[in-house]
Design an enzyme around this catalytic site. Structure first.
Site, PDB file in Angstrom:
ATOM      1  N   CYS A   2     -23.017 -26.674 -55.888  1.00  0.00           N
ATOM      2  CA  CYS A   2     -22.949 -28.109 -56.301  1.00  0.00           C
ATOM      3  C   CYS A   2     -23.964 -28.491 -57.378  1.00  0.00           C
ATOM      4  O   CYS A   2     -25.061 -28.126 -56.776  1.00  0.00           O
ATOM      5  CB  CYS A   2     -22.518 -29.034 -55.372  1.00  0.00           C
ATOM      6  SG  CYS A   2     -20.890 -28.759 -54.260  1.00  0.00           S
ATOM      7  N   ARG A  27     -23.990 -24.301 -61.295  1.00  0.00           N
ATOM      8  CA  ARG A  27     -24.224 -24.418 -59.683  1.00  0.00           C
ATOM      9  C   ARG A  27     -22.528 -24.418 -59.117  1.00  0.00           C
ATOM     10  O   ARG A  27     -22.428 -24.701 -57.834  1.00  0.00           O
ATOM     11  CB  ARG A  27     -25.016 -25.399 -59.241  1.00  0.00           C
ATOM     12  CG  ARG A  27     -26.223 -25.325 -59.820  1.00  0.00           C
ATOM     13  CD  ARG A  27     -27.077 -26.576 -59.714  1.00  0.00           C
ATOM     14  NE  ARG A  27     -27.432 -26.665 -57.963  1.00  0.00           N
ATOM     15  CZ  ARG A  27     -28.089 -26.112 -57.373  1.00  0.00           C
ATOM     16  NH1 ARG A  27     -29.157 -25.622 -57.947  1.00  0.00           N
ATOM     17  NH2 ARG A  27     -28.308 -26.263 -55.967  1.00  0.00           N
ATOM     18  N   TRP A  74     -18.756 -27.246 -56.006  1.00  0.00           N
ATOM     19  CA  TRP A  74     -18.422 -25.802 -55.540  1.00  0.00           C
ATOM     20  C   TRP A  74     -17.630 -25.982 -54.135  1.00  0.00           C
ATOM     21  O   TRP A  74     -18.339 -26.353 -53.359  1.00  0.00           O
ATOM     22  CB  TRP A  74     -19.511 -24.871 -55.426  1.00  0.00           C
ATOM     23  CG  TRP A  74     -19.101 -23.454 -54.861  1.00  0.00           C
ATOM     24  CD1 TRP A  74     -18.642 -22.330 -55.754  1.00  0.00           C
ATOM     25  CD2 TRP A  74     -18.856 -22.775 -53.800  1.00  0.00           C
ATOM     26  NE1 TRP A  74     -18.312 -21.321 -55.197  1.00  0.00           N
ATOM     27  CE2 TRP A  74     -18.647 -21.522 -53.985  1.00  0.00           C
ATOM     28  CE3 TRP A  74     -19.124 -23.247 -52.579  1.00  0.00           C
ATOM     29  CZ2 TRP A  74     -18.364 -20.513 -52.893  1.00  0.00           C
ATOM     30  CZ3 TRP A  74     -19.129 -22.488 -51.390  1.00  0.00           C
ATOM     31  CH2 TRP A  74     -18.673 -21.221 -51.568  1.00  0.00           C
ATOM     32  N   ASN A 100     -24.268 -32.522 -51.867  1.00  0.00           N
ATOM     33  CA  ASN A 100     -24.414 -31.129 -52.194  1.00  0.00           C
ATOM     34  C   ASN A 100     -24.893 -30.583 -50.726  1.00  0.00           C
ATOM     35  O   ASN A 100     -25.883 -30.954 -50.097  1.00  0.00           O
ATOM     36  CB  ASN A 100     -25.395 -30.502 -53.342  1.00  0.00           C
ATOM     37  CG  ASN A 100     -25.861 -29.142 -53.122  1.00  0.00           C
ATOM     38  OD1 ASN A 100     -25.200 -28.362 -52.447  1.00  0.00           O
ATOM     39  ND2 ASN A 100     -26.926 -28.744 -53.780  1.00  0.00           N
ATOM     40  N   GLY A 101     -24.284 -29.582 -50.147  1.00  0.00           N
ATOM     41  CA  GLY A 101     -24.408 -29.423 -48.631  1.00  0.00           C
ATOM     42  C   GLY A 101     -23.160 -29.515 -47.745  1.00  0.00           C
ATOM     43  O   GLY A 101     -21.900 -29.606 -48.282  1.00  0.00           O
ATOM     44  N   GLU A 489     -25.924  -2.124 -57.147  1.00  0.00           N
ATOM     45  CA  GLU A 489     -26.230  -3.295 -58.016  1.00  0.00           C
ATOM     46  C   GLU A 489     -25.111  -3.312 -59.173  1.00  0.00           C
ATOM     47  O   GLU A 489     -24.722  -4.335 -59.506  1.00  0.00           O
ATOM     48  CB  GLU A 489     -27.829  -3.445 -58.670  1.00  0.00           C
ATOM     49  CG  GLU A 489     -27.844  -4.568 -59.484  1.00  0.00           C
ATOM     50  CD  GLU A 489     -27.639  -6.056 -59.040  1.00  0.00           C
ATOM     51  OE1 GLU A 489     -27.469  -6.272 -57.868  1.00  0.00           O
ATOM     52  OE2 GLU A 489     -27.659  -6.760 -60.226  1.00  0.00           O
ATOM     53  N   LYS A 493     -22.457  -6.006 -59.938  1.00  0.00           N
ATOM     54  CA  LYS A 493     -22.524  -6.719 -61.337  1.00  0.00           C
ATOM     55  C   LYS A 493     -21.025  -6.581 -61.959  1.00  0.00           C
ATOM     56  O   LYS A 493     -20.394  -7.534 -62.269  1.00  0.00           O
ATOM     57  CB  LYS A 493     -23.579  -6.237 -62.314  1.00  0.00           C
ATOM     58  CG  LYS A 493     -24.753  -6.463 -62.404  1.00  0.00           C
ATOM     59  CD  LYS A 493     -25.103  -7.766 -62.630  1.00  0.00           C
ATOM     60  CE  LYS A 493     -25.046  -8.732 -61.294  1.00  0.00           C
ATOM     61  NZ  LYS A 493     -26.259  -8.847 -60.736  1.00  0.00           N
ATOM     62  N   GLU A 496     -18.358  -8.763 -59.706  1.00  0.00           N
ATOM     63  CA  GLU A 496     -18.524 -10.136 -59.790  1.00  0.00           C
ATOM     64  C   GLU A 496     -18.226 -10.784 -61.020  1.00  0.00           C
ATOM     65  O   GLU A 496     -17.572 -11.899 -61.306  1.00  0.00           O
ATOM     66  CB  GLU A 496     -19.853 -10.836 -59.188  1.00  0.00           C
ATOM     67  CG  GLU A 496     -21.126 -10.459 -59.999  1.00  0.00           C
ATOM     68  CD  GLU A 496     -22.356 -10.873 -59.522  1.00  0.00           C
ATOM     69  OE1 GLU A 496     -22.376 -11.737 -58.572  1.00  0.00           O
ATOM     70  OE2 GLU A 496     -23.263 -10.304 -59.740  1.00  0.00           O
ATOM     71  N   HIS A 512     -18.040  12.115 -48.186  1.00  0.00           N
ATOM     72  CA  HIS A 512     -17.631  12.030 -46.574  1.00  0.00           C
ATOM     73  C   HIS A 512     -16.623  10.454 -46.775  1.00  0.00           C
ATOM     74  O   HIS A 512     -16.626   9.847 -45.581  1.00  0.00           O
ATOM     75  CB  HIS A 512     -19.040  11.325 -46.010  1.00  0.00           C
ATOM     76  CG  HIS A 512     -19.870  12.525 -45.772  1.00  0.00           C
ATOM     77  ND1 HIS A 512     -19.801  13.439 -44.879  1.00  0.00           N
ATOM     78  CD2 HIS A 512     -21.071  12.763 -46.552  1.00  0.00           C
ATOM     79  CE1 HIS A 512     -20.788  14.357 -45.217  1.00  0.00           C
ATOM     80  NE2 HIS A 512     -21.659  13.809 -46.135  1.00  0.00           N
ATOM     81  N   LYS A 611     -23.992 -20.333 -58.772  1.00  0.00           N
ATOM     82  CA  LYS A 611     -25.602 -19.848 -58.577  1.00  0.00           C
ATOM     83  C   LYS A 611     -26.179 -20.709 -57.638  1.00  0.00           C
ATOM     84  O   LYS A 611     -25.697 -21.702 -57.172  1.00  0.00           O
ATOM     85  CB  LYS A 611     -26.355 -20.325 -59.945  1.00  0.00           C
ATOM     86  CG  LYS A 611     -27.470 -19.666 -59.970  1.00  0.00           C
ATOM     87  CD  LYS A 611     -27.419 -18.267 -61.079  1.00  0.00           C
ATOM     88  CE  LYS A 611     -28.821 -17.772 -61.222  1.00  0.00           C
ATOM     89  NZ  LYS A 611     -28.579 -16.311 -61.422  1.00  0.00           N
TER      90      LYS A 611
HETATM   91  C1  F6R Z   1     -25.342 -11.499 -57.987  1.00  0.00           C
HETATM   92  C2  F6R Z   1     -26.168 -12.790 -57.546  1.00  0.00           C
HETATM   93  C3  F6R Z   1     -26.225 -13.106 -56.167  1.00  0.00           C
HETATM   94  C4  F6R Z   1     -27.504 -13.387 -55.618  1.00  0.00           C
HETATM   95  C5  F6R Z   1     -27.669 -13.978 -54.220  1.00  0.00           C
HETATM   96  C6  F6R Z   1     -29.122 -14.188 -53.806  1.00  0.00           C
HETATM   97  O1  F6R Z   1     -25.539 -11.256 -59.370  1.00  0.00           O
HETATM   98  O2  F6R Z   1     -26.755 -13.172 -58.294  1.00  0.00           O
HETATM   99  O3  F6R Z   1     -25.865 -11.942 -55.324  1.00  0.00           O
HETATM  100  O4  F6R Z   1     -28.673 -12.382 -55.971  1.00  0.00           O
HETATM  101  O5  F6R Z   1     -26.664 -15.102 -54.022  1.00  0.00           O
HETATM  102  O6  F6R Z   1     -29.646 -15.355 -54.646  1.00  0.00           O
HETATM  103  P1  F6R Z   1     -31.162 -15.733 -54.764  1.00  0.00           P
HETATM  104  O7  F6R Z   1     -31.806 -14.601 -55.367  1.00  0.00           O
HETATM  105  O8  F6R Z   1     -31.304 -16.972 -55.511  1.00  0.00           O
HETATM  106  O9  F6R Z   1     -31.644 -15.735 -53.214  1.00  0.00           O
END
Ligand code: F6R
Length: 616
Positions: A2, A27, A74, A100-101, A489, A493, A496, A512, A611
């Protein structure tokens, strides 16, 4: 999660608010809304979908007011509907707010408010808080009328369990804006005869770089020309004004198609920034100004615990590998969300690290607080300056990677990898690593930006590979040792941003279980670095090939694979061991990016994600 923007000042609020909101869209992007205060009325528009929808809808109205709030959502409580979009108006029409929260005790509050004849149009916890403020406003019998609104916000918040960053307006107070935070980030920007509130700096940096980072349990009362900050317990707060070090240009696309693409290509620079000024004069070790721990303190540390979430958790796994390998100290890695609740038994001489790009991830923050509560010192590796995690840790290292706007983390991740490699060196040199080994380690790290550039030059080749793999629905990513976290990772990537199912596994562990998935429709991405496990990985590849699985191999230059084993090959330069995870990461970032683009996915705003995850 948010995004909130608030404005009070000499200009028309709506255009400034919407410009800021567009920059906060990463966000959350389920719905968006705007409210502007104007001569005893509140003009309010909200729309499901992207901020663009809201901008189109808002263009139908004039919004002349100079005070306003807006929000990009969000969804937590309640589905994605216009009614659930913020801002929310109290049922008596007096109070309007964005939030937000999560208000955890909203059900009992709602019951109480229903008994007092307040009504609700949405399913949100936010509307409950708005009505609670309205309830206190109605019953507030203070003689000082100008404080009545502020006091009603403060009193309502005393009842809240949970987290909030809020901005609130009152129809009777056209010259006031009130904001507060607990657990959700909020900044106050001080512009030229104007104030801008925002969840993060990208929304206000085009108007001012002077900001106050509000702390938990603080409220700010704003008029067009003045502001004051106090705690929820009415203690006055002297504001500390910080300067944002980056400019609006850093948060723009600058010719790239997506922020993710831009951020992938910014990595040579972000790696330079992570290293700048952080090597000793003799060039044999790293140095960190912000740890607040002496060499003697660090000598007492027998064990490390690293905690974080998502991509940052993968950086912790690399830290584990490098610290154990080079400094010979045991490292434990935990998901922050698990650490917090599992009451882990910890040794005495443990140093705790949290890693977080945003510095606001609530699970990571909670893990930090839990470790501190148990009496441990906590170091943080963070990108966002002034973030809650950066502030609450006992010391740490800033990444200086610049704003990361793409929801999928790229440059922040490799910058974390660089910093954990440097930390491993720092501790190793205090223990058994020789001066000469330290020198070559540092030389190896310094080459990383150029080596990354070389891989980025292969983008057209990787794009061509991606175009041939974009229609598959399952992938395996397989790597060993420090490249196992990069396999995780790579899989993260891909899933997502392209919504393709992908699993990361240690290459040898694949037989396994996951090998059951392998057929001509499930390709595998293998990391095949030079070194002692080269032949072992080749054997794993043979096992996949024998089952008709297609293979994309990421191989160190100069290493020859048996003919026809890999269907496609991406070469990475030979490098120091500590740099290998960074180099391994670049091809999988590019591969995921190009596959997602080919599939027509919204790369910077993948579905269901946002994010900075500020809810548990
Ligand atoms: C994946 C991604 C998330 C963040 C996770 C932690 O591409 O960006 O998995 O890595 O939400 O976020 P931070 O690093 O901001 O604590």
């Amino acid at each position: 999660m948010c995004g909130i923007v608030g404005y009070i000042g000499k200009h028309k609020a709506s255009s400034i608010l919407l410009e800021g909101l567009k920059r906060l869209e990463y966000r959350g992007y389920d719905s968006a809304g705007l409210a502007v205060l104007q001569e005893g009325r509140i003009d309010l528009v909200k729309k499901v979908g992207r901020v663009e929808n809201l901008i189109r809808e808002s263009a139908k109205h004039s919004f002349p007011g100079h005070v306003g709030i807006c929000h990009t959502r969000w969804a937590t409580h309640g589905g994605v509907t216009d009614a659930n979009a913020h801002p929310h108006l109290s049922s008596d029409g007096k109070i309007v707010l964005v939030h937000n929260g999560v208000i955890e005790n909203y059900t009992s509050m709602k019951k109480f408010l229903l008994s007092k004849d307040y009504s609700f149009k949405s399913e949100t916890d936010t509307e409950v808080l708005g009505n609670l403020i309205a309830y206190h406003y109605a019953k507030e019998a203070v003689s000082d009328k100008t404080n009545r609104f502020f006091e009603s916000v403060r009193k309502a918040l005393l009842h809240v369990e949970g987290t909030y960053g809020i901005a609130v307006m009152c129809v009777d107070q056209p010259e006031q804006l009130v904001a507060a935070r607990k657990g959700s980030p909020l900044l106050l920007g001080m512009g030229d005869e104007e104030f801008i509130l925002a969840s993060d700096a990208s929304a206000l940096v085009s108007r001012t770089r002077n900001v106050v980072y509000l702390k938990d349990n603080e409220l700010v009362q704003l008029t067009p020309t003045d502001f004051s900050i106090s705690t929820i317990d009415q203690a006055e707060v002297s504001p500390v004004v910080d300067k944002i070090t980056w400019s609006i240009k850093d948060a723009e696309l600058n010719g790239y198609a997506h922020f993710m693409e831009k951020e992938i290509f910014e990595q040579p620079a972000s790696l330079e920034n992570a290293m700048r000024g952080r090597f000793s004069e003799d060039g044999s070790t790293a140095q960190f100004g912000g740890l607040n721990l002496t060499a003697a303190d660090l000598r007492m540390i027998d064990r490390y615990v690293f905690c974080s979430c998502g991509t940052a958790w993968h950086a912790c796994l690399v830290a584990e590998h490098l610290i154990e390998r080079f400094a010979r100290l045991p490292v434990e890695v935990d998901y922050a969300s698990e650490f917090r609740y599992r009451n882990a038994p910890l040794d005495r001489d443990v140093l705790f690290f949290v890693v977080s790009q945003s510095g606001e991830t609530i699970d990571t923050l909670a893990a930090l607080r839990e470790a501190k509560r148990k009496g441990y010192k906590v170091m943080a590796i963070c990108n966002v300056v002034g973030s809650t995690i950066a502030r609450e840790s006992d010391g740490g290292v800033y990444q200086h990677a610049g704003p990361e706007i793409g929801v999928a983390s790229t440059k922040a991740f490799t910058s974390q990898l660089m910093l954990v490699a440097m930390y491993a060196l720092y501790v190793a040199r205090m223990r058994d690593m020789s001066f000469n080994d330290g020198l070559s380690y540092v030389q190896g790290l310094k080459q990383a930006p150029d080596l990354v550039r070389k891989i980025l030059e292969q983008a057209p080749h990787i794009k061509e590979i991606a175009s041939r793999y974009s229609q598959y629905s399952d992938f395996l990513f397989l790597g060993r040792l420090s490249l196992f976290p990069i396999a995780l990772e790579g899989a993260l990537k891909l899933k997502e941003i392209s919504y393709i199912h992908a699993e990361g596994y240690p290459a040898a562990e694949m037989k396994h279980g996951p090998i059951a998935l392998v057929n001509e429709l499930c390709p595998s991405v293998f990391f095949v670095p030079k070194g002692e496990i080269f032949n072992k990985i080749v054997s794993s590849m043979q096992e996949i090939k024998a089952r008709k699985g297609k293979i994309i191999a990421i191989v160190t230059e100069g290493c020859e694979l048996p003919p026809d084993l890999a269907d496609d090959i991406i070469r990475i330069p030979d490098c120091h061991e500590a740099v290998l995870p960074i180099l391994g990461c670049i091809p999988v970032q590019l591969l995921s990016y190009y596959i997602a683009v080919k599939r027509g996915c919204d790369v910077d705003k993948p579905r269901n994600l946002a994010k900075s995850v500020t809810v548990e």
